[in-house]
Design an enzyme around this catalytic site. Structure first.
Site, PDB file in Angstrom:
ATOM      1  N   SER A 150      -2.265   8.235  -3.552  1.00  0.00           N
ATOM      2  CA  SER A 150      -1.394   7.268  -4.232  1.00  0.00           C
ATOM      3  C   SER A 150      -1.300   7.676  -5.688  1.00  0.00           C
ATOM      4  O   SER A 150      -2.118   8.447  -6.183  1.00  0.00           O
ATOM      5  CB  SER A 150      -1.998   5.869  -4.144  1.00  0.00           C
ATOM      6  N   ASP A 151      -0.307   7.157  -6.402  1.00  0.00           N
ATOM      7  CA  ASP A 151      -0.367   7.304  -7.852  1.00  0.00           C
ATOM      8  C   ASP A 151      -1.385   6.291  -8.370  1.00  0.00           C
ATOM      9  O   ASP A 151      -1.896   5.441  -7.640  1.00  0.00           O
ATOM     10  CB  ASP A 151       1.017   7.145  -8.493  1.00  0.00           C
ATOM     11  N   TRP A 152      -1.668   6.399  -9.639  1.00  0.00           N
ATOM     12  CA  TRP A 152      -2.707   5.604 -10.299  1.00  0.00           C
ATOM     13  C   TRP A 152      -2.520   4.101 -10.018  1.00  0.00           C
ATOM     14  O   TRP A 152      -1.556   3.500 -10.500  1.00  0.00           O
ATOM     15  CB  TRP A 152      -2.640   5.876 -11.805  1.00  0.00           C
ATOM     16  N   ALA A 153      -3.392   3.540  -9.207  1.00  0.00           N
ATOM     17  CA  ALA A 153      -3.361   2.105  -8.886  1.00  0.00           C
ATOM     18  C   ALA A 153      -2.053   1.647  -8.241  1.00  0.00           C
ATOM     19  O   ALA A 153      -1.741   0.458  -8.224  1.00  0.00           O
ATOM     20  CB  ALA A 153      -3.657   1.262 -10.124  1.00  0.00           C
ATOM     21  N   SER A 154      -1.293   2.580  -7.693  1.00  0.00           N
ATOM     22  CA  SER A 154       0.004   2.154  -7.145  1.00  0.00           C
ATOM     23  C   SER A 154      -0.150   1.360  -5.848  1.00  0.00           C
ATOM     24  O   SER A 154       0.786   0.691  -5.426  1.00  0.00           O
ATOM     25  CB  SER A 154       0.929   3.356  -6.935  1.00  0.00           C
TER      26      SER A 154
END
Ligand code: BGC
Length: 733
Positions: free
Chosen positions: A268-272
């Site tokens: 995932s992207d950062w905390a996505s």
């Protein structure tokens, strides 16, 4: 195709893992905090990102020597356009139109990063970007799917250490053959998908893209990177048609994994994953974990949804164990192919590789090829004898010229324009007065010193643009003029009437309509990296010839945005020469076309555009036949003559248009390009082969089709050739 020995090792390991250990592999922590170290020892971490150099070994040893199964971490970092040696920003590299240079840049970055203990980079970013307000356009490869596909794939090969000559290895996914080499790192193609279409150019904003458009424009570069062997892929932040991309079953599970057969893993992207709550797609962390797993996001970056909720979701049966096993397998597969189980982490560390002469040369060449000469009335190249006033906040800004995403680039290693110019001419011939301390400084306190320096000089070289932090993630802009008082500075200097060349270092296209006419030359240098100053000075003095071409259209004014060459025609296309307030009655049907009353409908500089120190004449295109049958090919040929006095590099570009189709198609699409050096007075022949693949598109039912009928073809120096009469051929079934 999977390596049987790796697959056997994956299965053997998987069989030993507890539920908690499997879930652990699916989580990526940030930095070597003491809490993360504890988790590593307990087998609750599969990866770390942004670990400090001094912590690298401690973390890996904790994983290998202290966790129950000794599974190594995969250590990731944003090695975007260089590590210690920094190449131009990706948008600048795209201007090279040169996959070999782009691959070299990635190779260099991989060698330096691998020698620092890094296994995995979060690049290439192949989000099609057609809005210069969006700060991340700097990280993109521009507005065109074909160019981004070719160059994105070149980056993947560079990071993963392959090229066209790499022998295929039985049982190893194509493009993974050299992953275990000590100077390879795994690529991560991002941000899947549509992230660059953020409404209004505002980062993280919503995107609405019909699937056919997704497949025709936004997905091709991802597929090209997967086909080149990208071992991992990052899901994005954006809401796509109402479903956040990190919870999107259709794009991730159906298209990426089932249709394309992707064998690597998705991070995932950062905390996505967690952000799906803010999107309004999930109630809480538990639901976010469920929806991300359902979509097929294998590893969660930073947020705690997987570690906190996956065990319960599996126990309740909501998340089938098969999803967890599949994700764990994918992560382990990449770790095995990288050779992480078979190497001593300490032997990887070798900081000597960084900033070697060879790497500086690569960064220099990349900067040379990325600069685009937008305007030159004959002032450039300069001669060595004159005294130069060097002015502008970017003339000696070593950190800013590195651009965005350079966590490891260092100002002290950078050659600025000032350093290079003083080295070339000697300090006595350079009058340096920046005029402004940084790009968006307002006020004019430094102007008098700059004007005084200018009065003492024969010619003026002004280096303006954007400080590094004005582009990149979360750095969108609503105005596209030069920030601060830079425009006033140029105008004040132009008022002196001396020959004036402007170099712009920026992370995006800017509008120049108020000052471009007042200067003699404009060289667009993007953020050119470690050797940017040396490259620019060599270009300005003609030791090198500019050969960059724009990978993105430059608007005349922000009101034209989005503006890109591969648009659709509309039912009322504007006509040439039609601009300004309408003449005649407001009901004159001639006035009712798709244009602006107060701005041109053309961009200031179009896609593919770039001058050099010579001129090229393109012959008419000769087509091998005006008919094409499925399965056959056509050849399109032009002769390019260097009609000037210096050698130069021509970049002929092939564009095609499907004149009438079951879905309206763009007015032209890039389908080929070449770089060819031609001596003065000489000619070169360029041939492009056209086959069915070039004519294929996704229709309303999202099927890839080739439809018979009339096609238009151009070969030109830039996308302005689409205004010329095309060469026509028929596709007949
Ligand atoms: C960015 C990614 C990046 C990640 C890790 C995110 O904010 O969107 O592109 O790779 O952070 O630093």
């Amino acid at each position: 195709m999977r390596s049987s020995s790796v697959e056997a090792r994956v299965e053997a390991l998987l069989a030993k893992m507890t539920l908690a250990e499997k879930i652990g592999q699916l989580w990526q922590g940030h930095q070597a905090t003491s809490a993360n170290l504890e988790k590593i020892r307990r087998g609750e971490v599969g990866s770390l990102l942004n670990v400090k150099a001094e912590d690298m070994l401690t973390c890996q040893r904790a994983a290998i020597e202290e966790s129950r199964l000794g599974i190594p971490l995969i250590i990731g970092r944003d090695v975007i356009h260089g590590f210690h040696t920094v190449a131009p920003i990706p948008l600048g590299q795209a201007a090279s139109f040169n996959p070999s240079t782009v691959r070299q840049g990635a190779r260099m970055a991989a060698r330096e990063a691998a020698a620092a203990g890094i296994h995995w980079t979060f690049t290439p970013m192949v989000d099609i970007a057609r809005d210069p307000r969006w700060g991340r356009i700097a990280e993109s490869l521009g507005e065109d799917p074909y160019l981004a596909s070719i160059l994105g794939a070149a980056m993947v090969r560079g990071f993963q250490g392959t090229d066209d000559a790499t022998p295929r290895r039985e049982g190893v996914p194509p493009g993974w053959e050299n992953l275990s080499e000590p100077d390879s790192i795994a690529a991560c193609v991002k941000h899947y998908v549509g992230y660059g279409a953020a409404e209004g150019g505002r980062d993280y904003n919503t995107t609405l893209i019909p699937e056919s458009e997704l497949r025709n424009v936004y997905l091709p570069p991802f597929l090209a990177c997967i086909e080149a062997g990208a071992a991992t892929l990052m899901s994005a932040f954006n809401d796509l048609n109402g479903i956040p991309t990190s919870g999107n079953v259709r794009t991730l599970r159906t298209i990426l994994k089932e249709e394309w057969g992707f064998e690597g893993f998705v991070v995932s992207d950062w905390a996505s994953i967690e952000e799906m709550i803010a999107h309004g797609y999930c109630e809480d962390h538990r639901e976010a974990a469920f929806k991300a797993m359902r979509a097929g996001v294998d590893m969660e970056m930073y947020s705690p949804c997987y570690p906190d909720h996956l065990a319960a979701l599996i126990e309740s049966g909501e998340v089938p164990l098969g999803w967890l096993d599949d994700a764990t397998r994918r992560i382990l597969r990449v770790k095995f192919h990288l050779g992480l189980f078979d190497r001593d982490p300490a032997t990887a560390i070798n900081p000597q590789v960084s900033l070697s002469e060879d790497h500086r040369r690569i960064a220099y060449q990349s900067a040379v090829e990325s600069c685009v000469l937008l305007k030159n009335d004959g002032l450039l190249p300069l001669g060595d004898r004159e005294t130069i006033a060097l002015i502008g906040p970017l003339a000696d800004a070593p950190a800013d010229q590195l651009g965005c995403w350079v966590p490891d680039g260092r100002a002290e290693d950078t050659t600025t324009v000032r350093t290079a110019l003083e080295k070339r001419l000697g300090k006595a011939k350079v009058r340096f007065a920046p005029g402004l301390d940084y790009s968006n400084q307002t006020g004019q306190d430094g102007f008098s010193a700059a004007l005084a320096a200018a009065r003492e000089a024969d010619k003026l070289l002004v280096v303006v643009g954007e400080s590094a932090w004005l582009s990149g993630e979360a750095h969108s802009r609503a105005y596209l003029e030069l920030p601060g008082s830079q425009q006033a500075l140029i105008e004040a200097l132009a008022g002196l009437g001396k020959p004036l060349a402007v170099v712009v270092m920026a992370g995006r296209p800017l509008v120049m309509n108020r000052w471009a006419a007042q200067v003699n030359a404009i060289l667009w240098a993007w953020h050119p990296g470690t050797e940017g100053g040396a490259a620019i000075v060599d270009l300005i003095y003609g030791d090198q010839s500019p050969s960059g071409r724009l990978p993105v259209s430059f608007p005349e004014t922000v009101g034209q945005v989005p503006i890109y060459y591969n648009k659709r025609n509309t039912g009322r296309p504007p006509r040439e020469g039609q601009s300004g307030l309408p003449i005649g009655t407001p009901l004159d049907p001639c006035d009712f076309t798709s244009r602006y009353l107060d701005a041109d409908f053309h961009p200031a500089y179009t896609f593919g555009y770039g001058l050099t120190y010579t001129t090229f004449v393109f012959s008419p295109v000769i087509l091998s036949s005006d008919e094409m049958k499925p399965g056959s090919t056509l050849e399109a040929r032009v002769t390019i003559t260097n009609s000037g006095k210096r050698a130069g590099i021509a970049v002929p570009q092939l564009y095609l248009r499907d004149r009438s189709a079951s879905l309206t198609r763009p007015v032209g699409e890039l389908k080929g390009f070449q770089r060819i050096e031609i001596a003065p007075g000489e000619s070169g022949d360029v041939v492009f082969e056209i086959n069915e693949d070039h004519l294929r598109f996704y229709n309303e039912e999202n099927q890839a089709v080739v439809e018979p009928g009339e096609f238009h073809l151009w070969i030109g120096a830039d996308a302005r050739c689409l205004l010329d009469s095309p060469v026509v051929f028929q596709l007949k079934f």
